[in-house]
Design an enzyme around this catalytic site. Structure first.
Site, PDB file in Angstrom:
ATOM      1  N   GLU A  63      52.889  42.454  44.664  1.00 22.33           N
ATOM      2  CA  GLU A  63      54.318  43.565  45.220  1.00 22.33           C
ATOM      3  C   GLU A  63      55.138  42.609  45.598  1.00 22.33           C
ATOM      4  O   GLU A  63      56.476  43.063  45.898  1.00 22.33           O
ATOM      5  CB  GLU A  63      53.314  43.761  46.388  1.00 22.33           C
ATOM      6  CG  GLU A  63      52.332  44.205  46.596  1.00 22.33           C
ATOM      7  CD  GLU A  63      51.940  45.307  48.145  1.00 22.33           C
ATOM      8  OE1 GLU A  63      50.821  45.357  48.076  1.00 22.33           O
ATOM      9  OE2 GLU A  63      52.681  44.153  49.384  1.00 22.33           O
ATOM     10  N   GLU A  80      44.538  46.226  44.553  1.00 28.84           N
ATOM     11  CA  GLU A  80      44.323  46.150  46.014  1.00 28.84           C
ATOM     12  C   GLU A  80      44.463  47.498  46.570  1.00 28.84           C
ATOM     13  O   GLU A  80      45.531  48.608  46.635  1.00 28.84           O
ATOM     14  CB  GLU A  80      45.659  45.769  46.647  1.00 28.84           C
ATOM     15  CG  GLU A  80      45.257  45.147  48.712  1.00 28.84           C
ATOM     16  CD  GLU A  80      46.519  44.466  48.990  1.00 28.84           C
ATOM     17  OE1 GLU A  80      46.768  43.547  48.385  1.00 28.84           O
ATOM     18  OE2 GLU A  80      47.160  44.696  49.493  1.00 28.84           O
TER      19      GLU A  80
END
Length: 548
Positions: free
Chosen positions: A197, A315
Site C-alpha cells: 500500500e 488483499e
C-alpha cells in the site's frame, strides 16, 4: 434497517407461514462456446498478516496470536484447512510488512519484536523475522502444499521526506539475504511482492512511482541472479496497493516489459468495520456492483500499458480495520465474498487473496481460540466453506451468461473444475423472492427479453413448461445436476453455522474439514433458489465445447 431487525425479519421469513414468499420465473442463457476470461488454476488465495495481539480497532483487539511471528503453526485445524484446498495460495503481508527486518546478514537496525511506538508507522516499531521462524513457516507450507507469495519490506533504507512520503533508493541488502537464504534452502516461494500500500497517496506511507519502478527493476535483477540455475523463477508481484490509475499506468511504463508478472490491488469496498450499515451494504447488489469499475479499469490499464502482467487482488477483506464484528465472520459475509469472486473472475482477475486466513474479524478461521469447542467449529466453517466450494467447483474458464432476472439474483458461470460441463454460482439477495430458473444453452436458444410482458405471458408459460435445459449432451441414461445450497442456521443471517443442503457444516471429530457432498437432482426438475441464500449448481452434461 438495523442489524437486529434485519436478522429478525429474515428469521421470520424462513420460519413463519404467515410470510408469503414470491416466486420469480427467470431464464439463464450460458454460452459454452468461448471463455470471456481465465482465472489462474489456483485463484483462491488467503493472507497471513503481521499484526500483533495488541493491534486494536473500535475498542476491540481481534487479532489474538495470529501474527506471522507467533501463530501456532502446529495446530491441526490450521494445517487441515490449508490442505483442504490442495494448493492454497497464501500471501504473507499487510500494513506492517514494510517494517519487518529479516534476522540474517548485516542488519543496520536492531531486530526486535513489534512494539507500540508513538510516531511509528501505524503506531508500531519495526519487527523481526528470525530465520528459525522462517524455517518453521516453510515447513508448514511444504507439508500442506501451499503456494506462497511473500511481501518484502520496500521501505528499508529509505527516509521520510515529509509526512507520509518516503524517498531515497531502496536498500536491497536485507531482502537479498532473505531471498538468497530461501533459495539455498530450496523453499518453493511462488512469488515475491514488493511493498504494501505504497502506491498513489499510500496508506501510512507512499513512494513516488519513478523511484518505485526503478527499485522494482533492481529486485527483478536480484531474483534473476539468485534463481539463475533454478528450473523456474518466482514471479514478481507489485505494487500491493489501492488502485490509482495514473500511478499504476506509470509504474508499468517505468519498470518496463516483463518486470512485473502480476499487478496487485487491494479492495475494501464495504468501508470501516465499525459501520452499522455493513449488513445492508452486503445485501445491496447495486452497492456491490460499484466496485466493477475498479476491476474494469485495472484490466484496461494493464492491457494498454503492460499486457505481460496479470491482474491480482492481493488483499480484500470487505470492511477495513480488522473487519466487522459479528458480520465479517458470519454467514452474511458470504454474499459479499462470493459475489466479489464472481465479479473479479469476469474481469480477468487471475488470483484473489482473502484477508485473512486467520486474524481479525474477517478470517476464514476463527482467531479467538484454537481450543476445540462447538463455537470454534462453527466460526471456522462459516466462510471457509464458501471459499472451498468455489475452489473445488469453479474452473478457470469464465463463461458468458445472460438473464432476464432482476438485479437481486446474481449469476456466474464457469467451466467445471477437473471435469466436463459447467458450474453456476447463484446468489439470491432478495429477502422475499425465490427464483425458479430455466438454464439454457446459447447454442440452441437466443434470449429475447420482453420487459413489458404480463404475468402470464407466453414467456412465463413456456418457462414453467420447460424447466432446466442443458443443451446438447449425452442422452444416455438419466441426466442429473449437483446442487450445493448454502443457508444460515435458523434463517439468521449473522449465524456462525452454515447449512449445506440443510445439514450443518462442522469439523469432524478428527478436526478435519467435512466432506462437501452435493444433492443430486434430476436435470428436468425446476431449479430454484430460496430468498437470501447461495447455491452452486454443477451441470456435468452441459454441452460446452470450450470446457471439454
Amino acid at each position: 434497517m438495523g442489524v437486529f431487525c434485519l436478522s429478525l425479519f429474515v428469521l421470520l421469513s424462513y420460519l413463519s407461514p404467515g410470510f408469503a414468499q414470491k416466486v420469480a420465473y427467470s431464464k439463464l442463457i450460458v454460452d459454452g462456446s468461448n471463455t470471456v476470461a481465465q482465472t489462474d488454476d489456483n485463484f483462491i488465495c488467503a493472507t497471513l498478516d503481521w499484526w500483533p495481539h495488541d493491534k486494536c480497532n473500535y475498542n476491540m483487539c481481534p487479532w489474538g496470536y495470529t501474527s506471522v511471528i507467533n501463530l501456532n503453526l502446529s495446530h491441526p485445524v490450521l494445517g487441515n484447512a490449508i490442505q483442504a484446498f490442495k494448493r492454497l495460495r497464501i500471501r504473507i503481508g499487510g500494513s506492517l510488512q514494510d517494517q519487518v527486518l529479516y534476522d540474517i546478514g548485516k542488519l543496520k537496525y536492531p531486530c526486535h519484536p513489534f512494539g507500540k511506538e508513538k510516531g511509528g508507522l501505524f503506531g508500531f516499531s519495526t519487527g523481526c523475522l528470525r530465520m528459525n521462524r522462517w524455517d518453521e513457516l516453510n515447513h508448514l507450507f511444504s507439508r500442506t502444499g501451499a503456494l506462497v507469495t511473500f511481501g518484502l519490506n520496500a521501505l528499508y533504507g529509505r527516509h521520510q521526506i515529509k509526512k507520509g512520503v518516503w524517498g531515497g533508493d531502496w536498500d536491497f541488502s536485507n531482502a537479498y539475504e532473505l531471498i538468497n537464504y530461501t533459495s539455498a534452502k530450496k523453499y518453493p516461494i511462488d512469488a515475491w511482492e514488493f511493498g504494501n500500500e505504497l502506491s498513489g497517496s499510500g496508506i501510512g506511507a507512499s513512494v513516488g512511482v519513478e523511484q518505485y519502478g526503478k527499485d522494482l527493476v533492481s529486485l527483478k535483477a536480484i531474483v534473476s541472479e539468485v534463481y539463475k540455475n533454478a528450473r523456474s523463477k518466482p514471479s514478481l508481484v507489485a505494487p500491493g496497493g489501492f488502485f490509482d490509475q495514473d500511478w499504476y499506468r506509470k509504474l508499468l511504463q517505468v519498470s518496463g516489459s516483463g518486470v512485473i508478472n502480476a499487478m496487485t490491488h487491494h479492495i475494501y469496498n464495504l468501508g470501516p468495520g465499525s459501520d452499522p450499515n455493513l449488513v445492508s451494504k452486503i445485501l445491496n447488489p447495486n452497492y456491490l456492483s460499484q466496485i466493477s469499475k475498479t476491476f474494469s479499469n485495472v484490466r484496461q490499464t494493464i492491457q494498454e500499458n503492460g499486457p505481460w502482467a496479470s491482474p491480482w487482488v492481493g488483499e480484500s477483506g470487505g470492511a477495513y480495520n480488522s473487519g466487522g464484528q459479528h458480520v465479517s465472520d458470519t454467514f452474511v459475509n458470504s454474499f459479499w465474498y462470493l459475489d466479489q469472486l464472481g465479479m473479479a473472475s469476469k474481469y480477468g482477475t487471475k488470483v484473489y487473496c482473502r484477508q485473512t486466513l486467520i486474524g481479525g474479524n474477517y478470517g476464514l478461521l476463527d482467531t479467538s481460540t484454537f481450543e476445540p469447542n462447538p463455537d470454534y467449529y462453527r466460526q471456522c466453517m462459516t466462510i471457509l466453506n464458501s471459499a472451498l466450494l468455489w475452489h473445488r467447483l469453479m474452473g478457470k474458464g469464465v463463461l458468458a451468461i445472460d438473464s432476464d432476472a432482476s438485479s437481486f439474483l446474481r449469476y456466474y458461470a464457469h467451466c467445471s473444475k477437473g471435469r466436463e460441463g459447467i458450474t453456476l454460482l447463484l446468489i439470491n439477495f432478495s429477502n422475499i423472492t425465490s427464483f425458479s430458473i430455466s438454464v439454457r444453452n446459447s447454442k440452441n436458444y437466443r434470449l429475447h427479453i420482453e420487459r413489458s410482458i404480463s404475468k402470464e405471458s407466453i414467456f412465463i408459460r413456456r418457462l414453467k413448461e420447460t424447466g432446466s435445459f442443458v443443451g446438447l449432451g449425452s442422452s444416455d441414461g438419466q441426466l442429473f445436476r449437483e446442487e450445493y445450497h448454502l443457508t444460515p442456521k435458523d434463517g439468521v443471517l449473522q449465524s456462525k453455522t452454515t447449512l449445506l443442503n440443510g445439514t450443518p457444516l462442522e469439523l469432524t471429530k478428527d478436526r478435519e474439514i467435512p466432506d462437501l457432498k452435493p444433492a443430486r437432482v434430476d436435470v428436468d426438475t425446476p431449479l430454484t433458489i430460496a430468498p437470501l441464500s447461495i447455491k452452486f449448481v454443477v451441470f456435468p452434461n452441459f454441452d460446452a465445447p470450450v470446457c471439454a
